[in-house]
Design an enzyme around this catalytic site. Structure first.
Site, mmCIF file in Angstrom:
data_model
loop_
_atom_site.group_PDB
_atom_site.id
_atom_site.type_symbol
_atom_site.label_atom_id
_atom_site.label_comp_id
_atom_site.label_asym_id
_atom_site.label_seq_id
_atom_site.Cartn_x
_atom_site.Cartn_y
_atom_site.Cartn_z
ATOM 1 N N TYR A 1 0.843 -1.206 0.000
ATOM 2 C CA TYR A 1 0.000 0.000 0.000
ATOM 3 C C TYR A 1 0.882 1.262 0.000
ATOM 4 O O TYR A 1 0.647 2.199 -0.785
ATOM 5 C CB TYR A 1 -0.892 -0.036 1.240
ATOM 6 C CG TYR A 1 -1.744 1.181 1.490
ATOM 7 C CD1 TYR A 1 -2.999 1.311 0.883
ATOM 8 C CD2 TYR A 1 -1.322 2.210 2.341
ATOM 9 C CE1 TYR A 1 -3.791 2.421 1.120
ATOM 10 C CE2 TYR A 1 -2.109 3.313 2.581
ATOM 11 C CZ TYR A 1 -3.349 3.425 1.977
ATOM 12 O OH TYR A 1 -4.129 4.526 2.214
ATOM 13 N N LYS B 1 1.037 4.227 -2.855
ATOM 14 C CA LYS B 1 0.738 5.636 -2.585
ATOM 15 C C LYS B 1 1.937 6.542 -2.892
ATOM 16 O O LYS B 1 1.773 7.691 -3.312
ATOM 17 C CB LYS B 1 0.289 5.801 -1.125
ATOM 18 C CG LYS B 1 -1.058 5.119 -0.823
ATOM 19 C CD LYS B 1 -2.185 5.712 -1.659
ATOM 20 C CE LYS B 1 -3.549 5.204 -1.244
ATOM 21 N NZ LYS B 1 -4.650 5.795 -2.027
HETATM 22 P P1 NAD Z 1 -12.963 2.994 2.123
HETATM 23 O O1 NAD Z 1 -12.517 1.575 2.079
HETATM 24 O O2 NAD Z 1 -14.159 3.340 2.926
HETATM 25 O O3 NAD Z 1 -13.193 3.570 0.640
HETATM 26 C C1 NAD Z 1 -12.513 3.120 -0.488
HETATM 27 C C2 NAD Z 1 -13.479 3.097 -1.640
HETATM 28 O O4 NAD Z 1 -12.806 2.668 -2.829
HETATM 29 C C3 NAD Z 1 -14.635 2.104 -1.409
HETATM 30 O O5 NAD Z 1 -15.854 2.711 -1.756
HETATM 31 C C4 NAD Z 1 -14.296 0.955 -2.358
HETATM 32 O O6 NAD Z 1 -15.433 0.239 -2.790
HETATM 33 C C5 NAD Z 1 -13.645 1.728 -3.510
HETATM 34 N N1 NAD Z 1 -12.877 0.852 -4.380
HETATM 35 C C6 NAD Z 1 -11.981 -0.090 -4.015
HETATM 36 N N2 NAD Z 1 -11.512 -0.723 -5.108
HETATM 37 C C7 NAD Z 1 -12.112 -0.164 -6.189
HETATM 38 C C8 NAD Z 1 -12.038 -0.377 -7.589
HETATM 39 N N3 NAD Z 1 -11.248 -1.334 -8.095
HETATM 40 N N4 NAD Z 1 -12.794 0.381 -8.410
HETATM 41 C C9 NAD Z 1 -13.616 1.350 -7.915
HETATM 42 N N5 NAD Z 1 -13.733 1.599 -6.577
HETATM 43 C C10 NAD Z 1 -12.985 0.848 -5.731
HETATM 44 O O7 NAD Z 1 -11.693 3.801 2.637
HETATM 45 P P2 NAD Z 1 -11.377 5.369 2.730
HETATM 46 O O8 NAD Z 1 -10.634 5.547 3.991
HETATM 47 O O9 NAD Z 1 -12.580 6.194 2.463
HETATM 48 O O10 NAD Z 1 -10.329 5.502 1.533
HETATM 49 C C11 NAD Z 1 -10.396 6.498 0.525
HETATM 50 C C12 NAD Z 1 -8.986 6.838 0.073
HETATM 51 O O11 NAD Z 1 -8.280 7.461 1.140
HETATM 52 C C13 NAD Z 1 -8.165 5.599 -0.322
HETATM 53 O O12 NAD Z 1 -7.398 5.879 -1.463
HETATM 54 C C14 NAD Z 1 -7.267 5.394 0.875
HETATM 55 O O13 NAD Z 1 -6.074 4.733 0.538
HETATM 56 C C15 NAD Z 1 -7.034 6.830 1.317
HETATM 57 N N6 NAD Z 1 -6.582 6.976 2.697
HETATM 58 C C16 NAD Z 1 -7.343 6.533 3.752
HETATM 59 C C17 NAD Z 1 -6.873 6.680 5.052
HETATM 60 C C18 NAD Z 1 -7.654 6.200 6.271
HETATM 61 O O14 NAD Z 1 -7.113 6.214 7.386
HETATM 62 N N7 NAD Z 1 -8.911 5.805 6.131
HETATM 63 C C19 NAD Z 1 -5.634 7.300 5.273
HETATM 64 C C20 NAD Z 1 -4.889 7.748 4.187
HETATM 65 C C21 NAD Z 1 -5.374 7.589 2.903
#
Ligand code: NAD
Length: 247
Positions: free
Chosen positions: A155, A159
């Site tokens: 991951y 990123k």
């Molecule tokens: P989440 O798992 O709730 O949301 C991720 C979304 O991406 C989901 O709706 C999922 O269905 C969708 N998804 C996954 N694979 C897919 C694909 N192949 N095609 C289309 N959609 C797809 O998690 P989140 O925390 O809302 O994550 C959103 C973004 O933020 C991500 O890129 C994640 O890496 C990043 N992020 C999250 C955090 C955290 O602590 N939650 C921290 C840093 C970065």
């Protein structure tokens, strides 16, 4: 922001859903991309149509599959004729010990987080370049910069790749499209739900504000970057992590 169209990948829940809601609140027409959660996407659509006077479209597409991304962009152009804002938000992670990771799982993370960001930017970028304007906001992570966890090395690498893509896209698309990247720290979504109580407390101790972010606190920064208020912000990597303590 009226008569503006925004596409948010992974828009059915978490940060993506919060971003869709913030855009709708600002008067932006929204396209909710989802892959597996059709009912959640439809629920977000209903919530918006009940509250805001904007257009909403839900489109299923796996962003790691080129033909599905191309078809999604074609459908949006058929309906709206343009895409002003792209938020590359969809992402996945899978924590396991470094030695336990398989090549297939490693590739799956790269396929969604990195190749998916590339594919959406390629097809939407083409449409934006034809019109001579657009904003792309990539969602990376502080894991890409300095918050390393060996269990999420796949991951973290994906990123870090998104940050690199941001710089290259900003150059390729200049001066017409502004490309920026947000690096969230911990955010309260399903992605961080797998942590134990002890892990959450330990992680909170390393954050200066002593708490995880609400998804809306990331979404507000996305909407700011997409607005005319951020007209001179380009190729920026912006941490939104509450401040981290390294001691
Ligand atoms: P989440 O798992 O709730 O949301 C991720 C979304 O991406 C989901 O709706 C999922 O269905 C969708 N998804 C996954 N694979 C897919 C694909 N192949 N095609 C289309 N959609 C797809 O998690 P989140 O925390 O809302 O994550 C959103 C973004 O933020 C991500 O890129 C994640 O890496 C990043 N992020 C999250 C955090 C955290 O602590 N939650 C921290 C840093 C970065």
């Amino acid at each position: 922001m009226s008569n503006v169209v925004a596409l948010v990948t992974g828009g059915s829940r978490g940060i993506g859903k919060a971003t869709i809601l913030e855009f709708a609140k600002a008067g932006v027409n929204v396209v909710i991309n989802y892959n597996k959660h059709a009912m959640l996407a439809e629920a977000v659509k209903d919530e918006i149509l009940n509250k805001y006077d904007v257009e909403v479209m839900c489109i299923k597409a796996d962003i790691s599959r080129e033909e599905e991304v191309e078809e999604m962009v074609n459908q949006i152009i058929d309906r709206f004729g343009k895409i002003d804002i792209l938020v590359n938000n969809a992402g996945i992670c899978h924590d396991s010990l470094f030695m336990d990771k398989s090549v297939n799982n490693f590739k799956k993370i790269l396929d969604v987080n990195l190749i998916g960001t590339y594919l959406c930017s390629k097809y939407v970028g083409r449409v934006m370049l034809d019109r001579g304007s657009g904003k792309i906001i990539n969602i990376a992570s502080t894991n890409a910069i300095d918050t390393y966890y060996p269990e999420s090395c796949d991951y973290d690498a994906s990123k870090a790749g998104v940050i690199s893509l941001t710089h290259n896209m900003a150059r390729e698309f200049a001066p017409h499209i502004l490309v920026n990247c947000i690096c969230p720290g911990w955010v309260k979504t399903e992605m961080s739900e797998g942590l134990s109580y002890e892990q959450i407390e330990e992680e909170k101790e390393k954050i200066l504000v002593k708490r995880f972010a609400d998804p809306s606190e990331i979404a507000k920064v996305v909407v700011f970057l997409a607005s005319s208020k951020a007209s001179y912000i380009n190729d920026a990597i912006i941490r939104v992590d509450g401040g981290r303590f390294y001691g």
